[in-house]
Design a protein around this motif. Structure first.
Motif, PDB file in Angstrom:
ATOM      1  N   LEU A  73      12.968  46.775   8.687  1.00 26.30           N
ATOM      2  CA  LEU A  73      11.944  47.354   7.798  1.00 26.30           C
ATOM      3  C   LEU A  73      12.571  48.192   6.691  1.00 26.30           C
ATOM      4  N   VAL A  74      13.507  49.059   7.079  1.00 27.33           N
ATOM      5  CA  VAL A  74      14.142  49.941   6.096  1.00 27.33           C
ATOM      6  C   VAL A  74      14.892  49.123   5.051  1.00 27.33           C
ATOM      7  N   PHE A  75      15.629  48.101   5.508  1.00 22.21           N
ATOM      8  CA  PHE A  75      16.368  47.262   4.549  1.00 22.21           C
ATOM      9  C   PHE A  75      15.415  46.465   3.660  1.00 22.21           C
ATOM     10  N   SER A  76      14.283  46.084   4.216  1.00 20.74           N
ATOM     11  CA  SER A  76      13.332  45.312   3.402  1.00 20.74           C
ATOM     12  C   SER A  76      12.693  46.186   2.325  1.00 20.74           C
ATOM     13  N   PHE A  77      12.593  47.503   2.600  1.00 25.32           N
ATOM     14  CA  PHE A  77      12.106  48.423   1.563  1.00 25.32           C
ATOM     15  C   PHE A  77      13.183  48.624   0.491  1.00 25.32           C
ATOM     16  N   ALA A  78      14.438  48.675   0.958  1.00 20.46           N
ATOM     17  CA  ALA A  78      15.533  49.009   0.050  1.00 20.46           C
ATOM     18  C   ALA A  78      15.893  47.854  -0.889  1.00 20.46           C
ATOM     19  N   PHE A  79      15.784  46.623  -0.385  1.00 22.24           N
ATOM     20  CA  PHE A  79      16.190  45.468  -1.211  1.00 22.24           C
ATOM     21  C   PHE A  79      14.994  44.568  -1.486  1.00 22.24           C
TER      22      PHE A  79
ATOM     23  N   ASN B  30      14.784  39.142  -5.135  1.00 19.69           N
ATOM     24  CA  ASN B  30      16.061  39.155  -5.841  1.00 19.69           C
ATOM     25  C   ASN B  30      17.096  38.320  -5.084  1.00 19.69           C
ATOM     26  N   ASN B  31      17.820  37.483  -5.806  1.00 14.40           N
ATOM     27  CA  ASN B  31      18.803  36.588  -5.176  1.00 14.40           C
ATOM     28  C   ASN B  31      19.966  37.333  -4.530  1.00 14.40           C
ATOM     29  N   THR B  32      20.348  38.479  -5.104  1.00 15.46           N
ATOM     30  CA  THR B  32      21.492  39.233  -4.559  1.00 15.46           C
ATOM     31  C   THR B  32      21.182  39.796  -3.168  1.00 15.46           C
ATOM     32  N   THR B  33      19.896  39.904  -2.872  1.00 14.63           N
ATOM     33  CA  THR B  33      19.490  40.428  -1.556  1.00 14.63           C
ATOM     34  C   THR B  33      20.072  39.574  -0.422  1.00 14.63           C
ATOM     35  N   LYS B  34      20.209  38.264  -0.710  1.00 13.80           N
ATOM     36  CA  LYS B  34      20.717  37.344   0.322  1.00 13.80           C
ATOM     37  C   LYS B  34      22.113  37.736   0.807  1.00 13.80           C
ATOM     38  N   ALA B  35      22.858  38.360  -0.098  1.00 13.18           N
ATOM     39  CA  ALA B  35      24.219  38.777   0.266  1.00 13.18           C
ATOM     40  C   ALA B  35      24.203  39.909   1.299  1.00 13.18           C
ATOM     41  N   VAL B  36      23.065  40.596   1.369  1.00 16.07           N
ATOM     42  CA  VAL B  36      22.962  41.742   2.292  1.00 16.07           C
ATOM     43  C   VAL B  36      22.664  41.288   3.728  1.00 16.07           C
TER      44      VAL B  36
ATOM     45  N   LEU C 108      12.093  36.120   8.013  1.00 16.03           N
ATOM     46  CA  LEU C 108      10.712  36.037   7.539  1.00 16.03           C
ATOM     47  C   LEU C 108      10.442  37.113   6.476  1.00 16.03           C
ATOM     48  N   LEU C 109      10.862  38.333   6.792  1.00 19.37           N
ATOM     49  CA  LEU C 109      10.587  39.460   5.903  1.00 19.37           C
ATOM     50  C   LEU C 109      11.374  39.367   4.597  1.00 19.37           C
ATOM     51  N   PHE C 110      12.569  38.773   4.674  1.00 19.30           N
ATOM     52  CA  PHE C 110      13.401  38.636   3.476  1.00 19.30           C
ATOM     53  C   PHE C 110      13.171  37.292   2.785  1.00 19.30           C
ATOM     54  N   ASP C 111      12.218  36.536   3.317  1.00 19.36           N
ATOM     55  CA  ASP C 111      11.873  35.221   2.770  1.00 19.36           C
ATOM     56  C   ASP C 111      13.128  34.359   2.597  1.00 19.36           C
ATOM     57  N   PHE C 112      13.943  34.325   3.655  1.00 26.00           N
ATOM     58  CA  PHE C 112      15.238  33.649   3.578  1.00 26.00           C
ATOM     59  C   PHE C 112      15.117  32.215   4.080  1.00 26.00           C
ATOM     60  N   GLN C 113      15.545  31.267   3.256  1.00 26.71           N
ATOM     61  CA  GLN C 113      15.515  29.854   3.656  1.00 26.71           C
ATOM     62  C   GLN C 113      16.928  29.419   4.019  1.00 26.71           C
TER      63      GLN C 113
END
Lengths: 234, 224
Positions: free
Chosen positions: B35-41, B45-51, B119-124
């Motif tokens: 949850l905290v990371f999903s608020f922070a990033f 944004n595509n760079t979020t995937k790197a996190v 799911l929360l980061f909408d990562f495929q």
């Protein structure tokens, strides 16, 4: 059954056992008396394979302790100060778990039988955390004897028990004795020692100070000998 | 040995089922991290995937420590560890049983939290799912096996909860570096799979060496 020769245990440069020599025959019920810090519980822990001796020889049932730990563990039932029971488990769950660890067949049947024997059938499925000290001790003794060991090591088993629990505990010890079990009991309770033991060993400063047989249930003899050895009063 | 280990693992897992103390704490912690990371990033944004690889291993490491800490401390109440020590089994059976219980709980946390994270980061994910599972398994295996051993060591200390992370991070750092790198390659750049495989080999070798070492040395650690 037990042969101890020149047993020494050192911990943090302090000598706890200073050369214990002791022979205990099969079927004997022996009380170990002595002041606090004399090394009684340490002796029991060495026999229970919980701590390694610094030097000396210990043989149980002819098996040398250092090289036959697995076989010796099967021969022993150990009851220390703590109950060794899982609090959120019921007596049945505790006994079945330990019974399975010892590889006994029909662990559940045996557990139910033992809980009945110690008079707690009504509480078979209650978590142990709700039990009084006396009830816990009764289940703890059931745990110690679930695999019907030929050697019982009891560390102050009567401490904190009411008369009913003492009587149940003594009956269990005596019924095990009738089956030929050797019992080694560390205690401060002279009356219980005189009542159920046929030999008394007094330990002082890590050494055997006196070792005598109980001809009758003579509490006075135990007290006199203890005072003579430990307190230096004749 | 295996039988005794399975009995101990079963006892620990059944205990957890009854008390729901450790697993619930681990899952709540994992949920909070996500949850905290999903608020922070920003997930858009595509760079979020790197996190994401980092977040996965933050969850595994910190929730793992919560479980490991309890693993041997729970045996101190009523000296139940002595009950295990006097039973006719090797100390390595105790280690193996504890390891199996800790590893199972870790897998449950991963199974619950990682789909939630994706799911929360909408990562495929486009392929490489099997490799991700492999990295998660071997990384968790090494981390939990070393952690179980060090938890046994730290349990005798009064400040064991502080001591365990201090001991654990330096020893497991090769596993964690390898696992984060391999996860990153699998999730973001699957074309460089050969690099990920090199990291996987490193983690596997480290796992085997340390698992055997822990297995041998546990007897000295568990002595009363």
């Amino acid at each position: 059954m037990i042969e101890i020769s020149k047993l020494i245990k050192k911990a943090d440069n302090k000598l706890i056992l200073r050369g214990i020599d002791l022979k205990i025959g099969k079927g004997e019920t022996v009380a170990i008396l002595g002041p606090n810090g004399a090394g009684k519980s340490t002796l029991l822990k060495v026999l229970a394979t919980l701590i390694k001796p610094t030097s000396g020889l210990v043989k149980i049932n002819g098996l040398e302790l250092r090289n036959n730990q697995m076989k010796i563990k099967k021969l022993q039932g150990y009851l220390p100060h703590s109950s060794l029971l899982y609090e959120h488990y019921s007596p049945l769950e505790n006994l079945v778990f330990f019974g399975n660890l010892y590889g006994i067949k029909n662990a559940e049947e045996k557990a139910v039988e033992l809980v009945k024997e110690v008079g707690l059938s009504f509480f078979l499925n209650e978590p142990v955390k709700n039990f009084s000290r006396g009830m816990i001790q009764r289940i703890a003794i059931a745990r110690a004897i679930i695999h019907e060991p030929p050697l019982l090591l009891l560390d102050e088993p009567h401490t904190g028990l009411d008369q009913g629990a003492i009587s149940i505990l003594n009956n269990v010890i005596l019924s095990m004795k009738a089956k030929g079990t050797t019992t080694l009991m560390v205690t401060h309770d002279f009356k219980q020692a005189a009542d159920i033991c046929d030999r008394i060993v007094i330990i002082k400063n890590g050494k055997v100070a006196d070792d005598f047989r109980m001809e009758e249930k003579a509490l006075d003899t135990v007290s006199e000998k203890y005072q003579l050895q430990v307190e230096g009063v004749s | 040995m295996i039988r005794s280990a399975l009995l101990i693992a079963k006892k620990d897992l059944y205990s957890e089922l009854k008390t729901k103390q450790v697993l619930a704490t681990m899952i709540i912690f994992a949920g909070l991290v996500i949850l905290v990371f999903s608020f922070a990033f920003d997930p858009a944004n595509n760079t979020t995937k790197a996190v994401i690889p980092g977040v996965i291993w933050v969850i595994i490491v910190f929730s793992g420590i919560l479980g490991l800490n309890r693993s041997f401390i729970s045996e101190q109440r009523n000296d139940t560890m002595q009950g295990l020590m006097i039973a006719p089994m090797d100390a390595s059976s105790i280690f193996l049983g504890k390891f199996l219980a800790n590893f199972s709980m870790m897998l449950v946390v991963e199974l619950v939290s990682l789909p939630f994270l994706f799911l929360l980061f909408d990562f495929q994910m486009y392929g490489g799912f099997g490799y991700l599972i492999l990295v998660l398994m071997i990384g968790s295996f090494g981390f939990i096996s070393i952690g179980t051993f060090l938890a046994a060591l730290a349990a005798n200390s009064k400040s064991s909860e502080m001591l365990l992370p201090l001991l654990l991070f330096p020893v497991t750092s090769p596993i964690l570096i390898g696992a984060v790198q391999a996860t990153k390659i699998i999730l973001t750049n699957i074309e460089k799979l050969s690099s990920a495989m090199a990291w996987i080999q490193l983690i596997s070798a480290y796992d085997v060496i340390f698992f055997v070492l822990c297995f041998i040395l546990i007897e000295n650690v568990l002595e009363v």
